[in-house]
Design a protein around this motif. Structure first.
Motif, short mmCIF file in Angstrom:
data_model
loop_
_atom_site.label_atom_id
_atom_site.label_comp_id
_atom_site.label_asym_id
_atom_site.label_seq_id
_atom_site.Cartn_x
_atom_site.Cartn_y
_atom_site.Cartn_z
N ALA A 74 -55.23 69.11 -65.96
CA ALA A 74 -54.19 69.80 -64.94
C ALA A 74 -52.81 69.60 -65.51
O ALA A 74 -51.75 69.51 -64.93
N GLY A 75 -52.70 69.25 -66.80
CA GLY A 75 -51.51 69.10 -67.54
C GLY A 75 -50.90 67.68 -67.31
O GLY A 75 -49.79 67.41 -67.76
N CYS A 76 -51.65 66.89 -66.48
CA CYS A 76 -51.16 65.48 -66.25
C CYS A 76 -51.19 64.61 -67.49
O CYS A 76 -51.83 64.87 -68.52
N PRO A 77 -50.57 63.53 -67.56
CA PRO A 77 -50.36 62.62 -68.76
C PRO A 77 -51.78 62.34 -69.32
O PRO A 77 -52.17 62.14 -70.33
N VAL A 78 -52.56 61.81 -68.14
CA VAL A 78 -54.10 61.44 -68.39
C VAL A 78 -54.64 62.52 -69.02
O VAL A 78 -55.51 61.88 -69.84
N CYS A 79 -54.51 63.66 -68.43
CA CYS A 79 -55.35 64.89 -68.77
C CYS A 79 -55.04 65.08 -70.44
O CYS A 79 -55.85 65.56 -71.25
N VAL A 80 -53.66 65.21 -70.79
CA VAL A 80 -52.94 65.23 -72.17
C VAL A 80 -53.79 64.43 -73.04
O VAL A 80 -54.40 64.74 -74.27
N ALA A 81 -53.86 63.11 -72.71
CA ALA A 81 -54.19 62.02 -73.60
C ALA A 81 -55.83 62.46 -73.74
O ALA A 81 -56.45 62.40 -74.97
N ALA A 82 -56.41 62.75 -72.65
CA ALA A 82 -58.02 63.00 -72.80
C ALA A 82 -58.28 64.32 -73.64
O ALA A 82 -59.26 64.22 -74.59
N GLU A 83 -57.38 65.16 -73.51
CA GLU A 83 -57.58 66.32 -74.43
C GLU A 83 -57.40 66.13 -75.80
O GLU A 83 -58.15 66.51 -76.50
N GLN A 84 -56.14 65.41 -76.01
CA GLN A 84 -55.95 65.40 -77.53
C GLN A 84 -56.78 64.55 -78.21
O GLN A 84 -57.23 64.37 -79.29
N GLN A 85 -57.33 63.44 -77.42
CA GLN A 85 -58.43 62.57 -78.27
C GLN A 85 -59.74 63.07 -78.07
O GLN A 85 -60.63 63.05 -78.93
N LEU A 86 -60.35 62.94 -76.79
CA LEU A 86 -61.67 63.26 -76.57
C LEU A 86 -62.14 64.76 -76.64
O LEU A 86 -62.89 65.00 -77.59
N ILE A 107 -63.41 61.99 -66.81
CA ILE A 107 -62.81 60.92 -68.06
C ILE A 107 -61.76 60.37 -67.44
O ILE A 107 -60.61 61.24 -66.93
N ASN A 108 -61.56 59.12 -67.14
CA ASN A 108 -60.32 58.35 -66.52
C ASN A 108 -60.22 58.94 -65.18
O ASN A 108 -61.06 59.63 -64.69
N PHE A 109 -59.10 59.12 -64.83
CA PHE A 109 -58.66 59.77 -63.33
C PHE A 109 -57.31 60.42 -63.66
O PHE A 109 -56.29 59.30 -63.61
N GLY A 110 -57.05 61.51 -63.55
CA GLY A 110 -55.92 62.21 -63.56
C GLY A 110 -55.49 62.46 -62.24
O GLY A 110 -54.53 62.19 -61.52
N ALA A 111 -56.26 63.60 -61.35
CA ALA A 111 -55.87 64.02 -60.26
C ALA A 111 -57.18 64.51 -59.55
O ALA A 111 -58.18 64.77 -60.36
#
Lengths: 78, 78
Positions: B10-22, B68-72
């Protein structure tokens, strides 16, 4: 050089599912994947905690922890 | 035939980190990876919920959801 990817688990059902699907999906051409059973290798719990792992299963890529679903808290493995 | 892997975020910071790495670590030789921004593509929320996605970021591999972790929470994206 390959990036390190460490999958920490504790043999729980949630862990096994994550290992078989998600850890196995990581590209072996770009990542050195190590699987660590923290229930059996308790000496490695501090290393996992040091990079921020709070629960298993967790995948640490290049030092960044990703908690996948929830199997068990690190505290319960000690 | 490649296995489908869908990364919901959903474009959140947690999401972006997960997308870029995982999400980026998934083997493209074996998986067809699709990235879906549920904040922008709300019409796809029911599809994500149908396979059990409760929060983002989440990766669905072969129909099995991994949170993965929790963004929203999904409920907060509606």
């Amino acid at each position: 050089m390959k990036t390190s990817a460490t999958f920490y688990h504790a043999g729980c059902p949630v862990c096994v599912a994550a290992e078989q699907q998600l850890a196995d999906a990581i590209d072996p051409a770009r990542f050195d994947i190590e699987v660590v059973h923290l229930g059996e290798a308790k000496a490695r719990i501090p290393e996992a905690e040091a990079v921020g792992v709070k629960s298993v299963p967790a995948l640490v890529i290049a030092g960044q922890p990703f908690h996948i679903n929830f199997g068990a808290a690190i505290a319960d493995l000690k």
